[in-house]
Enzyme design. Sequence first.
Site, short mmCIF file in Angstrom:
data_model
loop_
_atom_site.label_atom_id
_atom_site.label_comp_id
_atom_site.label_asym_id
_atom_site.label_seq_id
_atom_site.Cartn_x
_atom_site.Cartn_y
_atom_site.Cartn_z
N ASP A 288 39.32 38.90 41.78
CA ASP A 288 40.26 38.67 40.69
C ASP A 288 41.35 39.75 40.81
OD1 ASP A 288 41.60 37.79 38.48
OD2 ASP A 288 39.86 37.71 37.17
C1 BGC Z 1 42.50 36.38 35.63
C2 BGC Z 1 42.15 35.17 36.46
C3 BGC Z 1 43.38 34.61 37.13
C4 BGC Z 1 44.05 35.68 37.93
C5 BGC Z 1 45.27 35.22 38.68
C6 BGC Z 1 43.38 37.35 36.37
O1 BGC Z 1 43.89 38.33 35.52
O2 BGC Z 1 41.33 37.02 35.22
O3 BGC Z 1 41.51 34.22 35.67
O4 BGC Z 1 43.03 33.51 37.93
O5 BGC Z 1 44.44 36.72 37.04
O6 BGC Z 1 46.32 34.97 37.85
#
Ligand code: BGC
Length: 746
Positions: A288
């Site tokens: 993530d």
């Molecule tokens: C979130 C994810 C997301 C990623 C990309 C993160 O902050 O936890 O769910 O897919 O960002 O945008």
Amino acid sequence: MKLYRVIAAALVALGALASCKSGIEADVEKTLKGMDLDAKIGQMVQLNIDLVTDDNGLDEAKMESVFGRWKIGSILNVYKGQAQTREKTAELIAGIQEASMKYIGIPCIYGLDMIHGASYLSEGTFFPQEINIAATFDTKHAASMGSVMAYETKAALCPWIFSPVMDLGRDPRWPRLWESFGEDAYLQSVMAVAETKAIQEEGVATCLKHYMAYGAPFTGKDRTPAILTEQDMREKYFRPFKECIEAGALSVMVNSASINGVPTHANKTLLTGWLKEGLHWDGLIVTDWADVNNLFTREHVAADRKEALALAINAGIDMVMDPYDTLCCADLKAAVEEKLIPMSRIDDAVRRVLRLKYRLGLFDNPVWDVDGFDKYASEEFAAVAKLAALESEVLLKNEGVLPIKKGARILVTGPCANYMRSLNGGWSYTWQGSSDAAYVDRFNTIYEALSAKFGKDKVRYVPGVEFDEAFWQAEKNINIAAAAAAARQVDVVVACLGENSYCETPGNIDDLNLSSNQKELLKAVAASGKPVVLVLNEGRPRIIGDVEPLAKAVVDVMLPGNYGADALADLLSGDANFCGKLPFTYPKHVNSLHTYDYKVSEQVGVMVGEYNYDAVMDVQWPFGTGLSYTSFEYSDLKCNKDSFKSADVLDFEITVKNVGEVAGKEAVLLYSSDLVASLVPDVRRLRAFSKVDLQPGESAVVKLSVPAEELAFVGQDGKWHLEKGAFRFAAGKCSLTLNCTETTIR
Ligand code: BGC
């Protein structure tokens, strides 16, 4: 559109690709052989689109650096942090692909956060959020959301979406509860499998997230540690991932937080052991947002980036989402050269990246013709999204006030009454769901939808309380007296209370209660003596125990999307009937947060006298609550077996009759209870469900199957136990008890 007119070709369907697996493996090996360490490292890194763009679009110098120098394999996110037209998105991705092919000779894989439809495209079709889809108890809505979001994403030239979310919303304090399909592992699994299959059938790759148990922070605050038993992890949190991977899911994103002290990004047991080896899965694991950096900046399990990279890659991470810069490339190279990461692990990770790109057909067709896609943002898609919204809104209480009679004078009040942001929630046009003004004019707020339904002259809007655009928890223009005065002039009050849009860590709260301004507003309009319909428009169940008795009817619309208000108007007027059921437990007290599958000993009752203490299950509305304008009678619950063993399939039948005056749909939920077990059992578990559509007086025999091995639990030894003894099965008020005649441990 020049490039993809030239290269025009349809994206190859994943099903077709599956049949030439060995061909793909040979291609992967051939490509890998031609790569040096720098090229391999680049493929393992994903950057934010900012790093290749400026205010005017793609920046050639930046692309030369990102693709030419660093050979980066993936880009994510929406340009300028807000929704773009599909043409603009396609133009950017086409340019990125052109640069990637020119500098590296390997296509880039672009990823977008499409969470409830194509929510990062300015004209995209928005479905209700997953929490609402769960409330439909009908997997057809998860499938239609998946197909439409993949079709529209493909229409913008994007091959990869970070969906479905499968975190299990078991703690209402957690700000991402609404992103997944509710608190139950079975419901979550079947919905996520339906969505996964639908997305991938369109030739777009899913990314299951966030592996795993992200939804279980001990403090209730986002990205803070979880403390969990192995039983809960295996039986509940792992299940949706396992089932989606078995259904063909191509990639997984990791939980940002830690479980039992181990940051998930550094958890080799979970990433390599359970997921890759345990499921014989050859897909891709991506971190993530900046979560390798978080291993040293936040979690303190590594001293610096190099150590953090070694921990994460050795644990099983294949692609590092390091959105802000290319710093990790040099550190990753140093870690390999210093033998902190074996070359075999790098090769395995790169194979997984290449395999995904080959599976999507990106080597042959890095871009495709997006001129067709006639159904993009069509009326047809809008109708499907509206139906999902309609079947997701839950009637929790109705003391004779609904449906609202035509001709009634209505006051619509509350911060959600004339506001699109609260209908959509986060991940809508922008990350936080804010700044939607440019896009939502063509959709109806609740006030607008009720005016259209009941007549402009009959419906009055006095907000009483408004949300502040600047900070989602702030409220402004408080004028409760004005709303109370208006309430005295009408026949019925529709109070639309709840939450402004938010997402992730900014959505953390310190008090699960609904805001005090909004509670005061409810008290004031109820004091008018006019019946109040409380409409809850919120991403998680905010506590209303003290004021709920003031409402004559309560509807929880959760986050129903752009068509949610039109659906609500159909439901409140009686032009349509309610059939949604709560996919979570609605708590009544801040210190009593339970799930429906609580351990039997969480409910010990009350002792009187000197030792007066209690542990009583006192919730506002249990999981599965959902009323209708008609009533259903359940009878004749039967099973094809009197007793069973592990290999049996239990086929249940139950008769359901519509005994009311109007047509309605009923979701029939079948639960099991293991009455005695060697570990304290859950009080009940949802095992199957099915939805029937019945005319007044009509009945149907509903069939529900449960493989007996599903009734097993994870014992102290980490194995699955199905133990001899009695199991009770229940649907509605009907129940029967069956005996398991043999203990099986596997
Ligand atoms: C979130 C994810 C997301 C990623 C990309 C993160 O902050 O936890 O769910 O897919 O960002 O945008």
